[in-house]
Design an enzyme around this catalytic site. Structure first.
Site, mmCIF file in Angstrom:
data_model
loop_
_atom_site.group_PDB
_atom_site.id
_atom_site.type_symbol
_atom_site.label_atom_id
_atom_site.label_comp_id
_atom_site.label_asym_id
_atom_site.label_seq_id
_atom_site.Cartn_x
_atom_site.Cartn_y
_atom_site.Cartn_z
ATOM 1 N N HIS A 176 0.833 -1.201 0.000
ATOM 2 C CA HIS A 176 0.000 0.000 0.000
ATOM 3 C C HIS A 176 0.868 1.250 0.000
ATOM 4 O O HIS A 176 0.458 2.295 -0.510
ATOM 5 C CB HIS A 176 -0.914 0.028 1.232
ATOM 6 C CG HIS A 176 -1.962 -1.036 1.231
ATOM 7 N ND1 HIS A 176 -1.738 -2.304 1.710
ATOM 8 C CD2 HIS A 176 -3.252 -1.015 0.808
ATOM 9 C CE1 HIS A 176 -2.841 -3.023 1.586
ATOM 10 N NE2 HIS A 176 -3.771 -2.267 1.037
ATOM 11 N N ASP A 247 -4.675 -6.405 -7.906
ATOM 12 C CA ASP A 247 -4.908 -5.657 -6.673
ATOM 13 C C ASP A 247 -5.155 -4.200 -7.072
ATOM 14 O O ASP A 247 -5.103 -3.843 -8.258
ATOM 15 C CB ASP A 247 -3.714 -5.813 -5.721
ATOM 16 C CG ASP A 247 -4.110 -5.683 -4.253
ATOM 17 O OD1 ASP A 247 -5.179 -5.095 -3.972
ATOM 18 O OD2 ASP A 247 -3.363 -6.150 -3.381
#
Length: 335
Positions: A176, A247
């Protein structure tokens, strides 16, 4: 082609307009979209009513700290808590994993949402993003849990998404916020991180979500941008025939790939069926990028749920209360 995020608990005019685009295969929901159980049911219905096309609705409802729907839903323990029981009583631990999966999937389906991106079958080896989301650090133990979880979700009528292929758990970095690199050779990965994925695929998993991790001794790109990982290894060697999700393209680990358009095309060119665009501010650029690109959503139709009980039906199901009670007795309400 694209699974997009929306901003709030109701739909804006712009979001309704996005849903008319054939490139939008569905919507992924987050905590920002949740106010109550009744509101999620209403939002799910509004999303489906906004377009005549079949729409896939998804969420991350893993349990523990990754649980987007809260009030009115079971406080599911993290998978690490279930995994910790395995050393003492493997049979009981696997039964609890089945029940955890059934309970999670049943509640999500009762809310009008088709699937939760679950289970995490990364190895629990200290990764900052994975943490207690993983069952165990032992690939064969995780493989056993993968089989049980697939069975539990399928028993509730929900498709299964194994994540994050080919394994995110053996690097420290959180994708992230940072680039993650795993320098191990394929031979090591095949004996460790790929073992649970092979088990989940053999058990009938319907989808796989790719990791934004670079494995330079296998391919130069992050796995989700790599045709070698997707087409040669996942689909070729491992025989996977289901849906491949990227993702989220808003994560820091993909910044080196380029623009929003560059990321979307790189994922699709590598073999991803669906690209996750979870941040609404990126949706316009993503839609512009795929304008004119042929959309093939046939693979997704099988993931869209049919015949869910709804909350009244679920609450009347004797399994629901008994499984809730067993998990509460074992784990309490801690997440």
């Amino acid at each position: 082609m694209l699974l997009i995020g929306v901003a709030g608990t109701t739909l804006s005019a712009q979001e309704v307009d996005w849903l008319q685009d054939d490139a939008v295969a569905g919507v992924v929901l987050f905590k920002r979209n949740f106010a109550s159980r009744a509101q999620i049911v209403e939002l799910s219905a509004a999303l489906r009513e906004a377009t005549p096309r079949p729409l896939l609705l998804a969420v991350d409802q893993e349990g523990g700290r990754v649980q987007r729907f809260h009030e009115g839903y079971s406080a599911l323990p993290p998978l690490q808590g279930v995994g910790a029981l395995y050393a003492r009583d493997p049979e009981a631990a696997l039964e609890l994993a089945f029940e955890h999966a059934w309970l999670m999937a049943s509640e999500v389906r009762a809310s009008g949402v088709d699937l939760s991106f679950a289970p995490v079958i990364d190895l629990g080896r200290g990764n900052r993003a994975i943490g207690n989301r993983a069952f165990s650090d032992d690939p064969h133990v995780v493989a056993a849990f993968a089989r049980a979880y697939v069975q539990g979700m399928h028993a509730a009528g929900m498709p299964v998404t194994l994540k994050h292929f080919p394994g995110h758990g053996s690097v420290l970095e959180d994708t992230h916020v940072d680039l993650a690199v795993d320098v191990r050779p394929l031979e090591t990965l095949e004996c460790e991180d790929l073992v649970p994925f092979a088990a989940g695929i053999a058990a009938g998993a319907d989808a796989v979500m790719m990791a934004h991790v670079v494995y330079p001794n296998v391919a130069p790109e992050p796995a989700g941008f790599s045709a070698h990982w997707i087409e040669v290894i996942l689909r070729g060697r491992m025989g996977f025939r289901g849906v491949v999700f990227s993702d989220d393209i808003g994560m820091a680990a993909v910044r080196g790939v380029g623009s929003v358009a560059g990321c979307v095309h790189a994922h699709l060119d590598a073999g991803c069926d669906v690209v996750l665009v979870c941040h609404p501010e990126l949706v316009n650029d993503a839609l512009s990028a795929v304008a004119g690109r042929r959309s093939n959503t046939a693979a997704l139709i099988g993931l869209i749920g049919r015949g869910a009980l709804g909350w009244d039906g679920l609450l009347a199901d004797v399994r629901y209360g008994s499984i809730q009670s067993r998990l509460l007795e074992r784990f309490g309400t801690s997440t």
